[in-house]
Design a protein around this motif. Structure first.
Motif, PDB file in Angstrom:
ATOM      1  N   PRO A 136      -6.112 -19.178 -21.037  1.00 23.19           N
ATOM      2  CA  PRO A 136      -4.855 -19.498 -20.354  1.00 23.19           C
ATOM      3  C   PRO A 136      -3.758 -19.766 -21.381  1.00 23.19           C
ATOM      4  O   PRO A 136      -4.006 -20.408 -22.403  1.00 23.19           O
ATOM      5  CB  PRO A 136      -5.195 -20.766 -19.568  1.00 23.19           C
ATOM      6  N   ARG A 137      -2.554 -19.287 -21.139  1.00 25.40           N
ATOM      7  CA  ARG A 137      -1.463 -19.537 -22.078  1.00 25.40           C
ATOM      8  C   ARG A 137      -1.167 -21.031 -22.147  1.00 25.40           C
ATOM      9  O   ARG A 137      -1.172 -21.732 -21.126  1.00 25.40           O
ATOM     10  CB  ARG A 137      -0.194 -18.789 -21.647  1.00 25.40           C
ATOM     11  N   PRO A 138      -0.927 -21.566 -23.355  1.00 25.76           N
ATOM     12  CA  PRO A 138      -0.676 -23.004 -23.502  1.00 25.76           C
ATOM     13  C   PRO A 138       0.643 -23.417 -22.876  1.00 25.76           C
ATOM     14  O   PRO A 138       1.675 -22.786 -23.082  1.00 25.76           O
ATOM     15  CB  PRO A 138      -0.660 -23.195 -25.029  1.00 25.76           C
ATOM     16  N   GLU A 139       0.602 -24.468 -22.087  1.00 25.21           N
ATOM     17  CA  GLU A 139       1.780 -24.979 -21.384  1.00 25.21           C
ATOM     18  C   GLU A 139       2.376 -26.144 -22.162  1.00 25.21           C
ATOM     19  O   GLU A 139       1.718 -26.757 -23.006  1.00 25.21           O
ATOM     20  CB  GLU A 139       1.364 -25.441 -19.987  1.00 25.21           C
ATOM     21  N   ILE A 140       3.631 -26.481 -21.857  1.00 25.93           N
ATOM     22  CA  ILE A 140       4.279 -27.609 -22.521  1.00 25.93           C
ATOM     23  C   ILE A 140       3.834 -28.922 -21.862  1.00 25.93           C
ATOM     24  O   ILE A 140       3.564 -28.963 -20.654  1.00 25.93           O
ATOM     25  CB  ILE A 140       5.813 -27.486 -22.478  1.00 25.93           C
ATOM     26  N   PRO A 141       3.748 -30.007 -22.633  1.00 24.18           N
ATOM     27  CA  PRO A 141       3.298 -31.295 -22.101  1.00 24.18           C
ATOM     28  C   PRO A 141       4.155 -31.820 -20.951  1.00 24.18           C
ATOM     29  O   PRO A 141       3.649 -32.538 -20.080  1.00 24.18           O
ATOM     30  CB  PRO A 141       3.384 -32.232 -23.316  1.00 24.18           C
ATOM     31  N   ASP A 142       5.457 -31.484 -20.944  1.00 23.19           N
ATOM     32  CA  ASP A 142       6.339 -31.944 -19.866  1.00 23.19           C
ATOM     33  C   ASP A 142       5.911 -31.397 -18.514  1.00 23.19           C
ATOM     34  O   ASP A 142       6.334 -31.923 -17.476  1.00 23.19           O
ATOM     35  CB  ASP A 142       7.786 -31.509 -20.155  1.00 23.19           C
ATOM     36  N   ILE A 143       5.107 -30.349 -18.519  1.00 24.28           N
ATOM     37  CA  ILE A 143       4.604 -29.776 -17.270  1.00 24.28           C
ATOM     38  C   ILE A 143       3.157 -30.200 -17.022  1.00 24.28           C
ATOM     39  O   ILE A 143       2.799 -30.608 -15.917  1.00 24.28           O
ATOM     40  CB  ILE A 143       4.708 -28.235 -17.285  1.00 24.28           C
ATOM     41  N   THR A 144       2.307 -30.132 -18.060  1.00 19.23           N
ATOM     42  CA  THR A 144       0.890 -30.460 -17.861  1.00 19.23           C
ATOM     43  C   THR A 144       0.665 -31.928 -17.494  1.00 19.23           C
ATOM     44  O   THR A 144      -0.355 -32.258 -16.906  1.00 19.23           O
ATOM     45  CB  THR A 144       0.067 -30.127 -19.122  1.00 19.23           C
ATOM     46  N   CYS A 145       1.614 -32.778 -17.829  1.00 19.67           N
ATOM     47  CA  CYS A 145       1.456 -34.199 -17.477  1.00 19.67           C
ATOM     48  C   CYS A 145       1.512 -34.402 -15.961  1.00 19.67           C
ATOM     49  O   CYS A 145       1.120 -35.466 -15.469  1.00 19.67           O
ATOM     50  CB  CYS A 145       2.511 -35.054 -18.176  1.00 19.67           C
ATOM     51  N   TYR A 146       1.975 -33.384 -15.230  1.00 20.24           N
ATOM     52  CA  TYR A 146       2.048 -33.471 -13.770  1.00 20.24           C
ATOM     53  C   TYR A 146       0.907 -32.716 -13.091  1.00 20.24           C
ATOM     54  O   TYR A 146       0.854 -32.636 -11.870  1.00 20.24           O
ATOM     55  CB  TYR A 146       3.385 -32.908 -13.268  1.00 20.24           C
ATOM     56  N   TYR A 147      -0.014 -32.170 -13.871  1.00 18.82           N
ATOM     57  CA  TYR A 147      -1.124 -31.419 -13.293  1.00 18.82           C
ATOM     58  C   TYR A 147      -1.952 -32.290 -12.354  1.00 18.82           C
ATOM     59  O   TYR A 147      -2.236 -33.457 -12.651  1.00 18.82           O
ATOM     60  CB  TYR A 147      -2.044 -30.906 -14.397  1.00 18.82           C
ATOM     61  N   SER A 148      -2.373 -31.700 -11.248  1.00 17.35           N
ATOM     62  CA  SER A 148      -3.330 -32.354 -10.368  1.00 17.35           C
ATOM     63  C   SER A 148      -4.715 -32.193 -11.004  1.00 17.35           C
ATOM     64  O   SER A 148      -4.883 -31.442 -11.974  1.00 17.35           O
ATOM     65  CB  SER A 148      -3.314 -31.694  -8.988  1.00 17.35           C
ATOM     66  N   GLU A 149      -5.711 -32.872 -10.474  1.00 18.06           N
ATOM     67  CA  GLU A 149      -7.063 -32.755 -11.020  1.00 18.06           C
ATOM     68  C   GLU A 149      -7.549 -31.316 -10.953  1.00 18.06           C
ATOM     69  O   GLU A 149      -8.226 -30.825 -11.865  1.00 18.06           O
ATOM     70  CB  GLU A 149      -8.026 -33.665 -10.254  1.00 18.06           C
TER      71      GLU A 149
END
Length: 212
Positions: A136-149
């Motif tokens: 998977p392409r690496p995402e920025i932390p400003d987005i991954t911090c909102y990931y659901s489980e």
């Protein structure tokens, strides 16, 4: 269970070997192109050649990703994430939007984005081990911090230079579609699948499909 774990260990070993061998080969083969691009970027505005950004890697570990700079030196991106994202990143969200006419993109930057040449320095990320050729392409932390489980599932493997989502739409797909494809990869990943994705990547890059 033991056989499954043993197979996964073997696959991970060969995947790492493939990353090192093909990563080094890719870096060496594309070095002449990278030297030309670096020179063009420097001549255009005299700014830095590389753009280093923090991304989220395997198991949520942060790492620096390397790209050729495609934006103007004084460009400021106003991105607001998280509004209404209490239940995770919305399926309708698209990280990259636009048609390549962003005034903050340099002339050289527009070309290297369309051709994906801006991502060639990431062969270094692959060789040192914080990325893989496929994943998977690496995402920025400003987005991954909102990931659901459920969305965190795509973080179970190393991020890739290319991936299943990239050969099926690249920047044209929504977050929901990307998550579905990335989770499919996590569940079905294998050396054979990686080789198939790498072959499809060549076709996608050469046709500029999904590039912005």
């Amino acid at each position: 269970m033991g056989k499954m774990m043993s197979r996964q260990t073997v696959d991970l070993f060969f995947k790492r070997v493939m990353d090192i061998l093909l990563g080094v080969a890719g870096f060496l083969v594309t070095t002449p192109i990278m030297l030309v691009v670096a020179t063009c970027i420097k001549l255009e505005d005299g700014g830095p050649v590389l753009f280093v950004q923090t991304r989220t890697g395997k198991d949520g570990k942060l790492f620096p990703i390397y790209k050729f700079r495609s934006m103007k030196v004084d460009a400021k991106q106003q991105n607001e994430y998280g509004k209404g994202w209490e239940s995770g990143v919305p399926d309708t969200f698209i990280f990259k939007e636009g048609n390549g006419k962003n005034p903050c993109i340099t002339k050289v930057g527009g070309f290297i984005r369309r051709t994906s040449i801006d991502e060639l320095p990431q062969f270094f990320n692959v060789v040192i081990g914080n990325m893989s050729l496929v994943g998977p392409r690496p995402e920025i932390p400003d987005i991954t911090c909102y990931y659901s489980e459920e969305q965190k599932k795509r973080l179970r493997v190393k991020p890739g230079l290319t991936g299943w989502a990239q050969v099926n739409g690249r920047s044209l797909i929504t977050n929901g579609e990307k998550m579905q494809m990335d989770c499919h990869y996590v569940d079905h990943r294998s050396i054979r699948m990686d080789m198939y994705i790498l072959m499809l990547t060549v076709k996608v890059v050469l046709t500029f499909r999904g590039a912005v």
